[in-house]
Write a protein that holds these residues in place. Structure first.
Motif, mmCIF file in Angstrom:
data_model
loop_
_atom_site.group_PDB
_atom_site.id
_atom_site.type_symbol
_atom_site.label_atom_id
_atom_site.label_comp_id
_atom_site.label_asym_id
_atom_site.label_seq_id
_atom_site.Cartn_x
_atom_site.Cartn_y
_atom_site.Cartn_z
ATOM 1 N N SER A 1 -4.404 25.116 32.808
ATOM 2 C CA SER A 1 -5.324 25.645 33.815
ATOM 3 C C SER A 1 -6.718 25.078 33.589
ATOM 4 O O SER A 1 -7.076 24.688 32.475
ATOM 5 N N ILE A 2 -7.477 25.036 34.674
ATOM 6 C CA ILE A 2 -8.861 24.576 34.626
ATOM 7 C C ILE A 2 -9.711 25.623 35.325
ATOM 8 O O ILE A 2 -9.408 26.037 36.444
ATOM 9 N N GLU A 3 -10.768 26.059 34.657
ATOM 10 C CA GLU A 3 -11.696 27.022 35.238
ATOM 11 C C GLU A 3 -13.099 26.445 35.165
ATOM 12 O O GLU A 3 -13.468 25.819 34.173
ATOM 13 N N VAL A 4 -13.859 26.670 36.211
ATOM 14 C CA VAL A 4 -15.259 26.281 36.203
ATOM 15 C C VAL A 4 -16.033 27.505 35.754
ATOM 16 O O VAL A 4 -15.852 28.593 36.293
ATOM 17 N N GLU A 5 -16.863 27.357 34.737
ATOM 18 C CA GLU A 5 -17.600 28.496 34.225
ATOM 19 C C GLU A 5 -18.622 28.957 35.248
ATOM 20 O O GLU A 5 -19.278 28.155 35.912
ATOM 21 N N ALA A 6 -18.763 30.262 35.382
ATOM 22 C CA ALA A 6 -19.605 30.867 36.413
ATOM 23 C C ALA A 6 -21.062 30.430 36.294
ATOM 24 O O ALA A 6 -21.741 30.253 37.303
ATOM 25 N N ASP A 7 -21.554 30.233 35.075
ATOM 26 C CA ASP A 7 -22.956 29.820 34.889
ATOM 27 C C ASP A 7 -23.245 28.509 35.596
ATOM 28 O O ASP A 7 -24.301 28.324 36.182
ATOM 29 N N MET B 1 -16.602 23.295 32.262
ATOM 30 C CA MET B 1 -15.218 23.657 32.563
ATOM 31 C C MET B 1 -14.523 24.138 31.309
ATOM 32 O O MET B 1 -14.828 23.699 30.205
ATOM 33 N N ARG B 2 -13.572 25.042 31.520
ATOM 34 C CA ARG B 2 -12.720 25.548 30.457
ATOM 35 C C ARG B 2 -11.301 25.113 30.795
ATOM 36 O O ARG B 2 -10.775 25.471 31.845
ATOM 37 N N ILE B 3 -10.693 24.301 29.927
ATOM 38 C CA ILE B 3 -9.349 23.781 30.170
ATOM 39 C C ILE B 3 -8.405 24.335 29.116
ATOM 40 O O ILE B 3 -8.623 24.158 27.919
ATOM 41 N N ARG B 4 -7.372 25.035 29.584
ATOM 42 C CA ARG B 4 -6.339 25.547 28.676
ATOM 43 C C ARG B 4 -5.209 24.527 28.629
ATOM 44 O O ARG B 4 -4.806 23.996 29.658
ATOM 45 N N MET B 5 -4.701 24.292 27.413
ATOM 46 C CA MET B 5 -3.682 23.263 27.211
ATOM 47 C C MET B 5 -2.344 23.894 26.814
ATOM 48 O O MET B 5 -2.287 25.051 26.417
ATOM 49 N N THR B 6 -1.282 23.099 26.929
ATOM 50 C CA THR B 6 0.073 23.588 26.671
ATOM 51 C C THR B 6 0.270 24.054 25.236
ATOM 52 O O THR B 6 1.105 24.925 24.985
ATOM 53 N N LEU C 1 -16.685 15.249 33.408
ATOM 54 C CA LEU C 1 -17.262 13.933 33.686
ATOM 55 C C LEU C 1 -16.439 13.125 34.669
ATOM 56 O O LEU C 1 -16.992 12.462 35.538
ATOM 57 N N CYS C 2 -15.106 13.147 34.534
ATOM 58 C CA CYS C 2 -14.279 12.401 35.483
ATOM 59 C C CYS C 2 -12.809 12.780 35.332
ATOM 60 O O CYS C 2 -12.415 13.455 34.383
ATOM 61 N N THR C 3 -12.032 12.326 36.290
ATOM 62 C CA THR C 3 -10.586 12.493 36.279
ATOM 63 C C THR C 3 -9.975 11.252 36.918
ATOM 64 O O THR C 3 -10.691 10.402 37.436
ATOM 65 N N ASP C 4 -8.645 11.160 36.885
ATOM 66 C CA ASP C 4 -7.970 10.036 37.524
ATOM 67 C C ASP C 4 -6.746 10.533 38.287
ATOM 68 O O ASP C 4 -6.513 11.733 38.382
ATOM 69 N N ARG C 5 -5.978 9.613 38.837
ATOM 70 C CA ARG C 5 -4.817 9.974 39.658
ATOM 71 C C ARG C 5 -3.731 10.707 38.877
ATOM 72 O O ARG C 5 -2.927 11.413 39.446
ATOM 73 N N ASP C 6 -3.699 10.515 37.551
ATOM 74 C CA ASP C 6 -2.705 11.178 36.713
ATOM 75 C C ASP C 6 -3.177 12.542 36.230
ATOM 76 O O ASP C 6 -2.526 13.153 35.388
ATOM 77 N N CYS C 7 -4.304 13.007 36.741
ATOM 78 C CA CYS C 7 -4.913 14.294 36.382
ATOM 79 C C CYS C 7 -5.406 14.341 34.944
ATOM 80 O O CYS C 7 -5.571 15.424 34.375
ATOM 81 N N ASN C 8 -5.622 13.185 34.316
ATOM 82 C CA ASN C 8 -6.289 13.160 33.023
ATOM 83 C C ASN C 8 -7.737 13.558 33.253
ATOM 84 O O ASN C 8 -8.329 13.200 34.273
ATOM 85 N N VAL C 9 -8.301 14.319 32.336
ATOM 86 C CA VAL C 9 -9.665 14.824 32.502
ATOM 87 C C VAL C 9 -10.510 14.380 31.314
ATOM 88 O O VAL C 9 -10.068 14.434 30.167
ATOM 89 N N ILE C 10 -11.740 13.946 31.600
ATOM 90 C CA ILE C 10 -12.697 13.600 30.554
ATOM 91 C C ILE C 10 -13.771 14.681 30.530
ATOM 92 O O ILE C 10 -14.387 14.977 31.547
ATOM 93 N N LEU C 11 -13.967 15.275 29.348
ATOM 94 C CA LEU C 11 -15.027 16.265 29.146
ATOM 95 C C LEU C 11 -16.058 15.692 28.188
ATOM 96 O O LEU C 11 -15.712 15.061 27.190
ATOM 97 N N GLY C 12 -17.320 15.934 28.480
ATOM 98 C CA GLY C 12 -18.400 15.559 27.577
ATOM 99 C C GLY C 12 -18.900 16.787 26.849
ATOM 100 O O GLY C 12 -18.779 17.909 27.350
ATOM 101 N N SER C 13 -19.458 16.607 25.669
ATOM 102 C CA SER C 13 -19.959 17.711 24.839
ATOM 103 C C SER C 13 -18.896 18.791 24.671
ATOM 104 O O SER C 13 -19.175 19.983 24.761
ATOM 105 N N ALA C 14 -17.664 18.357 24.441
ATOM 106 C CA ALA C 14 -16.532 19.279 24.387
ATOM 107 C C ALA C 14 -16.464 20.018 23.060
ATOM 108 O O ALA C 14 -16.807 19.483 22.011
ATOM 109 N N VAL D 1 -13.762 23.371 26.103
ATOM 110 C CA VAL D 1 -14.878 23.697 26.983
ATOM 111 C C VAL D 1 -15.872 22.553 26.910
ATOM 112 O O VAL D 1 -16.237 22.107 25.821
ATOM 113 N N GLY D 2 -16.291 22.058 28.083
ATOM 114 C CA GLY D 2 -17.260 20.969 28.111
ATOM 115 C C GLY D 2 -17.636 20.596 29.525
ATOM 116 O O GLY D 2 -17.177 21.214 30.489
ATOM 117 N N LEU D 3 -18.471 19.568 29.648
ATOM 118 C CA LEU D 3 -18.932 19.092 30.955
ATOM 119 C C LEU D 3 -17.869 18.198 31.587
ATOM 120 O O LEU D 3 -17.391 17.251 30.965
#
Length: 112
Positions: A94-100, A36-41, A51-64, A47-49
């Motif tokens: 924004s959150i994008e899933v990489e096409a690969d 996933m590619r996540i753009r921040m404010t 792994l998980c999210t929660d009710r507050d829309c916090n996102v965990i990326l691995g190998s970021a 960019v990373g894998l």
């Protein structure tokens, strides 16, 4: 507002909420371990894998990896390796899933 209590199980409104909730959960589970590619404010992009999210829309990326917003449109710069990263939901633009990573998934669009 009055609350209706039914003896024979949940109302049809509750059933539709559960159904849409389970569909959303299945879609989200299908995105696990996808790049996933996540753009921040603040202009950074991570960019990373996924792994998980929660009710507050916090996102965990691995190998970021972190990419800084470049003032020069021709140079992106070297990425900074972060490893495991938590992105607070209120900083996500924004959150994008990489096409690969979508080649293995079925029925998902390129953007979330």
């Amino acid at each position: 507002m009055a609350t209706m209590i039914e003896e024979n199980g949940p109302s049809s409104h509750e059933q539709s909420e559960v159904s849409s909730s389970s569909q959303a959960r299945q879609k989200l589970e299908g995105l696990l371990n996808k790049n996933m590619r996540i753009r921040m404010t603040d202009g950074r992009t991570l960019v990373g894998l996924f792994l998980c999210t929660d009710r507050d829309c916090n996102v965990i990326l691995g190998s970021a990896q972190e990419f800084l917003k470049s003032t020069d449109t021709f140079s992106q710069g070297e990425p900074r390796v972060l490893g495991l990263a938590m992105i607070p939901g209120h900083h996500v633009v924004s959150i994008e899933v990489e096409a690969d990573s979508l080649e293995d998934a079925q029925g998902f669009g390129a953007n979330c």
